[in-house]
Write an enzyme that holds these catalytic residues in place. Structure first.
Site, short mmCIF file in Angstrom:
data_model
loop_
_atom_site.label_atom_id
_atom_site.label_comp_id
_atom_site.label_asym_id
_atom_site.label_seq_id
_atom_site.Cartn_x
_atom_site.Cartn_y
_atom_site.Cartn_z
N CYS A 24 0.82 -1.21 0.00
CA CYS A 24 0.00 0.00 0.00
C CYS A 24 0.87 1.27 0.00
O CYS A 24 1.51 1.54 -1.00
CB CYS A 24 -0.99 -0.06 1.16
SG CYS A 24 -2.47 0.87 0.80
N GLU A 63 -0.81 -8.40 5.39
CA GLU A 63 -0.55 -8.66 6.82
C GLU A 63 -1.85 -8.70 7.63
O GLU A 63 -1.86 -9.16 8.76
CB GLU A 63 0.45 -7.62 7.38
CG GLU A 63 -0.10 -6.22 7.66
CD GLU A 63 -0.37 -5.39 6.39
OE1 GLU A 63 -0.16 -5.91 5.28
OE2 GLU A 63 -0.81 -4.24 6.55
N HIS A 106 -3.29 -5.03 1.84
CA HIS A 106 -2.61 -5.29 3.12
C HIS A 106 -2.59 -6.79 3.43
O HIS A 106 -3.43 -7.26 4.21
CB HIS A 106 -3.36 -4.56 4.25
CG HIS A 106 -3.15 -3.09 4.26
ND1 HIS A 106 -2.26 -2.47 5.12
CD2 HIS A 106 -3.70 -2.11 3.51
CE1 HIS A 106 -2.28 -1.17 4.90
NE2 HIS A 106 -3.14 -0.92 3.93
N1 GLN Z 1 -3.70 6.41 1.03
C1 GLN Z 1 -2.39 6.12 1.51
C2 GLN Z 1 -1.33 6.90 0.75
O1 GLN Z 1 -1.63 7.49 -0.23
C3 GLN Z 1 -2.07 4.64 1.45
C4 GLN Z 1 -3.04 3.87 2.31
C5 GLN Z 1 -2.49 2.66 2.98
O2 GLN Z 1 -1.28 2.43 3.07
N2 GLN Z 1 -3.39 1.87 3.52
O3 GLN Z 1 -0.21 6.94 1.16
#
Ligand code: GLN
Length: 206
Positions: A86, A179, A177
């Site tokens: 992410c 994890e 995610h």
């Molecule tokens: N929206 C976050 C970003 O732009 C990422 C979201 C996340 O890691 N769950 O950094």
């Protein structure tokens, strides 16, 4: 057979690094938290790999810069396996959009932040995967989208036709995610990548 347990760092500046450390331990690695450039080494040796967790990539970036971690991480990514989830995947990208921000350039991909809009910004999707076994549960939280990827980037899972899990040699990235699910296939794949890269590097030294 080697008894070496891969020592994998987890960037522990912000976000869900504790869940990653637990998932790595379950997948057979020895996790350690990385908060400073010195933490990229353990007992005088470089860590074997590194996870960049989810969180808020712009906040993480500010910390990386203020703690002098950006350049050491750039170097680490060029030498060792890394896995970004992410926000971590955003940090690894070659280019970031919506809005543009600096990134480590380890993954030949263009990533758009917060790509799923407000209503469906967080969701759980189960989809087919190239990983061995059944379909993969993917937990998305204000997720980014990989909108372009280079020829060396292999897609291992998708959502709506866009890659959600990709591998480029020793670089692994997920827009979700892993994890937060109980399935450990993704962390196990990373531990395998780290183990193979470690074995290849020690062979060169023989
Ligand atoms: N929206 C976050 C970003 O732009 C990422 C979201 C996340 O890691 N769950 O950094």
């Amino acid at each position: 057979m080697s008894t070496h347990k891969p020592r994998i760092g987890v960037l522990a500046i912000q976000g869900d690094y504790a869940a990653h450390a637990a998932a790595l331990a379950e997948a057979g690695a020895e996790p350690s938290l990385v908060k400073t450039p010195e933490d990229l080494r353990l007992n005088g040796h470089s860590l074997d790999g590194l996870v960049l967790p989810g969180g808020e990539s712009s906040t993480m970036l500010k910390f990386l810069e203020s703690r002098g971690l950006f350049e050491p991480l750039e170097k680490f990514c060029a030498q060792k396996p890394v896995f970004g989830t992410c926000a971590g995947a955003i940090l690894l990208a070659r280019k970031v959009r919506n809005p543009a921000q600096r990134s480590l350039g380890a993954l030949d991909a263009v990533v758009e932040r917060n790509a799923y809009g407000r209503q469906i910004d967080s969701s759980i999707v189960t989809a087919p995967t190239k990983l061995p076994g059944e379909a993969l549960e993917m937990v998305f939280i204000r997720a980014p989208r990989i909108v372009e990827s280079g020829p060396g980037v292999e897609t291992l899972a998708e959502r709506d036709g866009f890659p959600t899990l990709v591998r480029q040699g020793p670089v692994l990235a997920a827009t979700f995610h892993p994890e937060l699910s109980t399935d450990r296939r993704v962390h196990k794949l990373f531990v395998e990548i780290v183990t193979q890269s470690w074995a290849a590097a020690s062979k060169k030294l023989e």
